[in-house]
Design a protein around this motif. Structure first.
Motif, mmCIF file in Angstrom:
data_model
loop_
_atom_site.group_PDB
_atom_site.id
_atom_site.type_symbol
_atom_site.label_atom_id
_atom_site.label_comp_id
_atom_site.label_asym_id
_atom_site.label_seq_id
_atom_site.Cartn_x
_atom_site.Cartn_y
_atom_site.Cartn_z
ATOM 1 N N LEU A 6 39.757 82.657 26.762
ATOM 2 C CA LEU A 6 39.046 81.377 26.716
ATOM 3 C C LEU A 6 39.286 80.768 25.346
ATOM 4 O O LEU A 6 39.210 81.451 24.329
ATOM 5 C CB LEU A 6 37.548 81.591 26.940
ATOM 6 N N ARG A 7 39.544 79.477 25.304
ATOM 7 C CA ARG A 7 39.859 78.880 24.011
ATOM 8 C C ARG A 7 39.508 77.401 23.982
ATOM 9 O O ARG A 7 39.498 76.714 25.004
ATOM 10 C CB ARG A 7 41.341 79.055 23.674
ATOM 11 N N PHE A 8 39.226 76.947 22.769
ATOM 12 C CA PHE A 8 39.141 75.527 22.455
ATOM 13 C C PHE A 8 40.353 75.189 21.601
ATOM 14 O O PHE A 8 40.704 75.924 20.678
ATOM 15 C CB PHE A 8 37.867 75.203 21.672
ATOM 16 N N ASP A 9 41.007 74.076 21.879
ATOM 17 C CA ASP A 9 42.117 73.639 21.032
ATOM 18 C C ASP A 9 41.580 73.195 19.675
ATOM 19 O O ASP A 9 40.430 72.739 19.564
ATOM 20 C CB ASP A 9 42.854 72.474 21.679
ATOM 21 N N THR A 14 41.789 64.059 17.649
ATOM 22 C CA THR A 14 40.345 64.207 17.508
ATOM 23 C C THR A 14 40.001 65.680 17.320
ATOM 24 O O THR A 14 40.469 66.524 18.087
ATOM 25 C CB THR A 14 39.626 63.674 18.759
ATOM 26 N N PRO A 15 39.198 66.033 16.325
ATOM 27 C CA PRO A 15 38.903 67.449 16.104
ATOM 28 C C PRO A 15 38.070 68.045 17.230
ATOM 29 O O PRO A 15 37.112 67.433 17.700
ATOM 30 C CB PRO A 15 38.138 67.455 14.778
ATOM 31 N N VAL A 16 38.469 69.220 17.691
ATOM 32 C CA VAL A 16 37.709 69.983 18.681
ATOM 33 C C VAL A 16 37.136 71.205 17.991
ATOM 34 O O VAL A 16 35.925 71.340 17.821
ATOM 35 C CB VAL A 16 38.587 70.389 19.881
ATOM 36 N N GLU A 17 38.010 72.114 17.573
ATOM 37 C CA GLU A 17 37.562 73.302 16.849
ATOM 38 C C GLU A 17 38.540 73.567 15.709
ATOM 39 O O GLU A 17 39.384 74.451 15.776
ATOM 40 C CB GLU A 17 37.475 74.506 17.790
ATOM 41 N N PRO A 18 38.448 72.767 14.628
ATOM 42 C CA PRO A 18 39.390 72.911 13.519
ATOM 43 C C PRO A 18 39.260 74.234 12.784
ATOM 44 O O PRO A 18 40.195 74.649 12.097
ATOM 45 C CB PRO A 18 39.049 71.721 12.612
ATOM 46 N N HIS A 19 38.099 74.891 12.884
ATOM 47 C CA HIS A 19 37.884 76.220 12.314
ATOM 48 C C HIS A 19 37.608 77.185 13.463
ATOM 49 O O HIS A 19 36.775 76.884 14.327
ATOM 50 C CB HIS A 19 36.706 76.219 11.340
ATOM 51 N N PRO A 20 38.279 78.325 13.508
ATOM 52 C CA PRO A 20 38.104 79.237 14.654
ATOM 53 C C PRO A 20 36.645 79.588 14.913
ATOM 54 O O PRO A 20 35.911 79.955 14.001
ATOM 55 C CB PRO A 20 38.911 80.476 14.239
ATOM 56 N N VAL A 37 31.597 72.415 26.477
ATOM 57 C CA VAL A 37 32.236 73.441 27.304
ATOM 58 C C VAL A 37 32.938 72.825 28.511
ATOM 59 O O VAL A 37 34.090 73.151 28.812
ATOM 60 C CB VAL A 37 31.203 74.493 27.741
ATOM 61 N N ALA A 38 32.257 71.939 29.211
ATOM 62 C CA ALA A 38 32.818 71.382 30.448
ATOM 63 C C ALA A 38 34.107 70.608 30.198
ATOM 64 O O ALA A 38 35.057 70.693 30.982
ATOM 65 C CB ALA A 38 31.784 70.481 31.121
ATOM 66 N N ASP A 39 34.152 69.868 29.115
ATOM 67 C CA ASP A 39 35.280 68.963 28.899
ATOM 68 C C ASP A 39 36.378 69.536 28.013
ATOM 69 O O ASP A 39 37.500 69.015 28.013
ATOM 70 C CB ASP A 39 34.790 67.654 28.279
ATOM 71 N N PHE A 40 36.087 70.610 27.251
ATOM 72 C CA PHE A 40 37.053 71.020 26.232
ATOM 73 C C PHE A 40 37.426 72.505 26.248
ATOM 74 O O PHE A 40 38.365 72.895 25.554
ATOM 75 C CB PHE A 40 36.539 70.629 24.845
#
Length: 364
Positions: free
Chosen positions: A82-85, A92-98, A67-70
């Motif tokens: 609010l979103r994760f890329d 680098t994968p962060v959230e490849p699936h919603p 959460v803090a970094d992404f």
């Protein structure tokens, strides 16, 4: 032979090394591979295997790093998006699936009131769930990429719950999960027909569930987790038993196909097959482990025998992968084939979780 193929061939010719029992060995390599604080997708897989106490290599709790970094915020209003890329700038994968990361935090057992320190200040898990509800889209949730959204919603909400999306669309959880079960049944229609006809296997051709990530097993998990509520089990009835029957049929059907692929593939090209074997058998054990823990399902002696068989097949795939030296040479694999490297990392953790779920049955 290409440079990548040469590296993979070298990996597959490396001498085997002594290792602990399979369950402990998988957890060890999951912890080592998933602790990268620059890879939130990897951290999520560490949480899957190790639970909410899992820490990144820099000593911070993995849940906090994610959460803090992404996490990003669009605007500063109370209902700001609010979103994760999907990935970082370097891929680098962060959230490849919603909603994979929100689902992971929920399944790690964090309370809605759990507060994280985001880049702009504190944010709770409950706020992330509220954002998911505002952004919910039926077509996305019922697509091959929607299993993580469904899983998160089912864990965050109780049967009978309803909410309104950002654009004013009303949503009823029960209707969404009923549609998800119907989707699952449609996507596995060919498997069910093969099972009823007594066919030894249904070939995988990227059809139905095989067009979903990880062979659709995340969709199976998302649907079956909703059956942890007695009212849902009563409403769905024998349709749940059919899901277990199809899973057992898939074990026999897919194992035959992996064996055939290994026997017909040149040694230098067997690594993807072995990784697929670990992926399937690890996810399969994890799926039934979750179903047991979340609903109180008790396997019959015949079903327990199938679970032991899946464990033996997973153990065989892991031993062959270990003999290849692939874990000891992760950096070489990452350079040669980033996609296979990510498969290795994620599926090691899924296999660790699946084995741990059935450790009393499988041993080790």
């Amino acid at each position: 032979m290409t440079g990548a193929a040469l590296v993979l061939a070298t990996l597959l010719s490396a001498p085997p090394a002594a290792r602990p029992p399979t369950g402990a060995w998988l957890r060890e390599h999951c912890r080592m591979g998933a602790a990268d604080p620059q890879n939130p997708w990897a951290l999520a897989h560490g949480l899957l295997s190790e639970g909410r106490s899992f820490k990144a290599r820099d000593g911070r709790p993995a849940v906090q790093v994610i959460v803090a970094d992404f996490l990003h915020r669009e605007g500063s209003s109370p209902d700001a998006d609010l979103r994760f890329d999907p990935t970082t700038a370097d891929g680098t994968p962060v959230e490849p699936h919603p909603h994979l990361l929100v689902k992971t935090l929920l399944l790690a057992g964090l309370a809605p009131s759990h507060s994280f320190r985001a880049s702009w200040g504190p944010v709770t898990l409950g706020a992330l769930v509220e954002d998911l509800k505002r952004d919910f889209r039926r077509d996305s949730a019922l697509s091959p990429e929607g299993a993580w959204t469904l899983d998160a919603l089912s864990h965050a909400l109780l049967p009978g719950a309803s909410f309104t999306t950002r654009d004013g669309t009303p949503v009823r959880l029960d209707a969404v999960m009923d549609e998800a079960l119907a989707l699952l049944e449609r996507e596995e229609a060919e498997l069910l027909a093969g099972m009823k006809a007594g066919l030894p296997q249904v070939p995988k051709r990227h059809q139905g569930l095989y067009a979903h990530p990880c062979g659709g097993l995340h969709l199976v998990q998302a649907v079956l987790t909703h059956a942890r509520h007695p009212a849902v089990r009563a409403a769905w009835g024998s349709r749940l038993d059919t899901q277990v029957d199809v899973l057992l049929y898939r074990l026999a059907s897919e194992s035959r196909q992996y064996d055939a692929a290994l026997s017909s593939t040149l040694p230098a090209h067997r690594l993807p097959v072995l990784l697929q074997m670990m992926k399937f058998h690890g996810h399969w054990l994890e799926t039934l482990g979750r179903y047991r823990d979340e609903t109180g399902w008790t396997p019959t002696p015949t079903q327990l025998q199938a679970i032991r068989q899946a464990g033996a097949l997973l153990d065989g795939a892991v031993r062959r992968l270990d003999a290849s030296g692939v874990w000891r040479n992760r950096d070489a694999l990452k350079a040669a084939s980033p996609s296979l490297f990510l498969d290795l990392l994620g599926d090691t953790c899924h296999a660790a979780r699946g084995w741990h779920d059935w450790r009393r049955t499988l041993g080790g």
